[in-house]
Enzyme design. Structure first.
Site, short mmCIF file in Angstrom:
data_model
loop_
_atom_site.label_atom_id
_atom_site.label_comp_id
_atom_site.label_asym_id
_atom_site.label_seq_id
_atom_site.Cartn_x
_atom_site.Cartn_y
_atom_site.Cartn_z
N GLY A 224 0.82 -1.22 0.00
CA GLY A 224 0.00 0.00 0.00
C GLY A 224 0.85 1.27 0.00
O GLY A 224 0.38 2.34 -0.36
N LYS A 231 -2.55 2.71 -4.25
CA LYS A 231 -3.10 3.87 -3.56
C LYS A 231 -2.30 5.15 -3.84
O LYS A 231 -2.77 6.25 -3.57
CB LYS A 231 -3.19 3.59 -2.06
CG LYS A 231 -4.20 2.48 -1.74
CD LYS A 231 -5.50 2.75 -2.42
CE LYS A 231 -6.67 1.87 -2.08
NZ LYS A 231 -6.50 0.56 -1.57
N CYS A 276 -16.38 -3.26 6.06
CA CYS A 276 -17.82 -3.05 5.86
C CYS A 276 -18.41 -4.01 4.82
O CYS A 276 -19.55 -3.83 4.38
CB CYS A 276 -18.10 -1.61 5.46
SG CYS A 276 -17.73 -0.42 6.76
N LYS A 278 -16.82 -5.05 1.70
CA LYS A 278 -16.55 -4.70 0.30
C LYS A 278 -16.19 -5.92 -0.54
O LYS A 278 -16.86 -6.22 -1.54
CB LYS A 278 -15.41 -3.69 0.28
CG LYS A 278 -15.09 -3.10 -1.08
CD LYS A 278 -13.93 -2.13 -0.91
CE LYS A 278 -13.50 -1.48 -2.18
NZ LYS A 278 -12.10 -1.04 -2.08
N ASN A 388 -3.46 -7.43 9.23
CA ASN A 388 -3.53 -6.93 7.84
C ASN A 388 -2.69 -7.81 6.89
O ASN A 388 -2.21 -7.33 5.87
CB ASN A 388 -3.05 -5.48 7.81
CG ASN A 388 -3.30 -4.79 6.46
OD1 ASN A 388 -4.32 -5.03 5.82
ND2 ASN A 388 -2.38 -3.94 6.04
N ALA A 389 -2.50 -9.08 7.24
CA ALA A 389 -1.81 -10.00 6.33
C ALA A 389 -2.61 -10.11 5.04
O ALA A 389 -3.83 -9.96 5.06
CB ALA A 389 -1.66 -11.37 6.98
#
Ligand code: SPV
Ligand code: MN
Length: 623
Positions: A224, A231, A276, A278, A388-389
């Site tokens: 990221g 991003k 949420c 996605k 967050n793997a």
């Protein structure tokens, strides 16, 4: 070509790499490469094209250099980002703002010259003894009006390999670029390495030089922060979209089948803050996925059309289970190209949190060797894997991947969905009265509630407009206006919907995990005007008589009137409280367009009128 630039580039390239660069005689490209060489001082420069041979070399080099390690399954590798580098580093991601310009105060920024001096200082000499990798990719389908060419310079084969899985090759497109300078440029160095991970993480920086469509990133490996096209490019794309009247969004794209025998497929894009639902929505069993993270939307001949910017998934692996995510599970457990990051490895196998299987007693993870009961210096338990793997795969590996992934003209936007998370406010699905209402009351009002799995207090709501707040490169108000104006000139404005999969009663969820399959079917029918809806103060609600047969048909479940009332009841106090929170956010901004307050006030008046007539909690049957 300026002789000085040519000499610098030629001095570092072998003949094969030089031949590739000579096929792209673009002055701005060569200047970018020459500058990177002078700054980072690599031993050599290696240029790769889109060929299978070059892609295989990139994969192989990632393993040879220890940035990735093979797992037992053919094609699977893993990469560790290091203990302090497993997520996006928001605090050190800054816009470089020239003194002649100003950006919204809410955006993290630094004066351009000062920022350039700092980050270029950190990049100086970082590639001594290393290869500088030059890659060409394309955001969106190659050759389409959506396409944005990108050049990535990096010293990380992991970054380069990830980009091969996530993005379409752009070398051929660069060859056709001629002298034009409209492409995004990314320069990344992992910096000094210890055990193959960035060592100087206090000097981690991601700086966005938007005046040059150029982004610098240093002393980090987490995708990221480093994979330019993800991003980092989104921030440049949001600015470009604002200038050119299109939309660059943090959205999935998926197709929903129409009624049996209709042969119809309706495509939706959707923005949901993380946590949420996605990816789960993009991956609803029986439907089609086009993308799970980034979408560009354009007005083409009066029609809203969209593309997936990417062709792969960099997905959160935590909580991926064989039952909950069968399609992803299959890709992650069968031969094929997969990069795992920050998982636990034991005997050549990856393990992650929430995989529905017991953790081994020991293994190696991104923080080092791990064993059951391991504590850190402060006596706190060490996690066997990072929350967050991630996994990196090609979308094309998924059996439910849409055949329309590469449609150069884009896919027609059937509807737009904004998904929030709250335990007590929004109904599971509703439709906005019109585009403006949807953009403001749903998209620009998105919130996500903290859960027990995130640090800190639970139930705290975090504002995240269009799920794009982290990437906004223009003022909030300007971004909202661009979204509002997108509908002008469309002959067929797509309907806007809001979802909430997380309503609770007495601490228990009152909708099922699989119910989102029903909500998308209802939206699909609404797009085609096949079902009616009930006007409520917050939007248009589904009718019980339309949902019950869908539950039967799609999930084989009874859906009772009691369930419906519980789920679709209008909760006036909670909706008013949400309006207060959102209004407070926009009052603090200096450039909020007045229409935002008008739409929120109108919603408030409708809610108050309903309360005066029917009380605080109103059944959809009483509307
Ligand atoms: C997200 O955090 O929204 C992601 C992963 O999609 S990252 O590449 O870190 O942005
Ligand atoms: Mn994302």
């Amino acid at each position: 070509m300026e002789a000085r630039i040519a000499t610098i580039v030629e001095s570092k390239c072998n003949p094969a790499s030089l031949a590739k660069l000579k096929a792209v005689p673009n002055e701005k490209l060569w200047a970018f490469i020459a500058d990177a060489i002078e700054l980072c001082q690599p031993d050599s420069v290696v240029v790769f094209d889109d060929s299978d041979v070059d892609r295989a070399t990139v994969r192989q080099r990632a393993v040879e250099l220890g940035e990735e390690n093979p797992l037992a399954m053919a094609g699977h590798t893993y990469h560790f980002d290091g203990p302090t580098d497993p997520a996006r580093a928001k605090d050190v991601t800054r816009y470089l703002v020239p003194t002649t310009d100003s950006l919204s105060k809410t955006l993290n920024q630094i004066e351009r010259e000062e920022g350039l001096a700092e980050i270029r200082g950190f990049l100086a000499g970082t590639m001594k003894g290393r290869e500088m990798i030059v890659r060409f990719f394309c955001l969106g389908p190659v050759g389409s009006v959506f396409a944005i060419p990108c050049v990535q310079i990096t010293d990380s084969y992991y970054v380069s390999h990830s980009e091969d899985l996530l993005y379409r090759g752009g070398f051929e497109q660069f060859k056709k670029l001629g002298g034009r300078g409209e492409f995004f440029r990314f320069l990344h160095s992992a910096g000094r390495l210890e055990n193959c991970v960035s060592a100087d993480t206090t000097k981690k920086r991601i700086y966005i030089d938007y005046t040059q469509d150029r982004i610098y990133s240093v002393n980090t490996q987490y995708a990221g922060n480093t994979v330019g096209l993800k991003k980092l490019a989104l921030r440049l794309a949001i600015r470009k979209a604002d200038r050119e009247n299109w939309l660059a969004e943090h959205m999935f794209i998926m197709g929903v089948h129409g009624p049996a025998g209709s042969g119809r497929m309706t495509y939706f894009c959707g923005a949901y803050p993380s946590g949420c639902g996605k990816t789960a929505t993009a991956m609803i069993p029986g439907e089609e996925i086009v993308g799970d993270d980034l979408a560009y939307l354009r007005n083409i001949g009066g029609q809203a059309r969209m593309v997936n910017v990417e062709e792969g998934i960099f997905g959160i692996i935590t909580d991926v289970t064989s039952k909950g995510d069968p399609a992803i599970w299959k890709v992650l457990t069968e031969p094929g190209e997969v990069i795992f990051s920050n998982i636990l490895v034991e005997q050549g196998k990856p393990h992650w949190l929430g995989m529905g299987q017991p953790m081994p007693k020991q293994g190696v993870t991104y923080t080092g060797p791990w064993h059951e009961g391991k504590v850190d210096q402060a006596g706190k338990p060490v996690s066997p894997a990072e929350q967050n793997a991630r996994y990196t795969i090609s979308l094309r590996a998924l059996p439910n991947c849409s055949k329309r992934l590469d449609d150069a003209g884009g896919i027609e936007v059937g509807g737009v969905i904004y998904g929030g998370r709250d335990s007590d406010t929004w109904v599971p699905v509703q439709q906005a009265f019109d585009w403006t209402h949807g953009i403001i009351a749903y998209g620009a009002s998105l919130e996500s509630e903290t859960t027990a799995t995130t640090l800190g207090q639970t139930g705290v709501r975090t504002f995240n407009l269009m799920s794009n707040l982290d990437f906004l490169a223009i003022p909030l108000g300007k971004y909202i206006l661009n979204n509002l104006n997108f509908a002008n000139g469309l002959s067929n404005v797509p309907p806007v919907f809001a979802t909430n999969y997380f309503l609770k009663k007495d601490g228990q969820y009152i909708t099922g995990m699989r119910d989102k399959a029903i909500w998308v079917k209802w939206m699909e029918r609404r797009v085609h005007g096949e079902v009616e809806a009930i006007p409520a103060p917050t939007g248009l609600l589904p009718k019980y008589d339309d949902l019950a047969p869908l539950f039967k048909e799609v999930l084989g479940q009874e859906y009772t009137r009691e369930q419906y009332v519980e789920q679709f009841m209008i909760r006036v106090p909670e909706n008013l409280a949400k309006l207060d929170r959102i209004e407070a956010v926009y009052r603090k901004e200096t450039d909020t367009p007045p229409i935002v307050f008008e739409v929120l006030n109108a919603q408030r008046s409708r809610l108050e009128a309903l309360r005066a007539k029917k009380g605080d909690y109103v059944s959809p049957f009483d509307l």
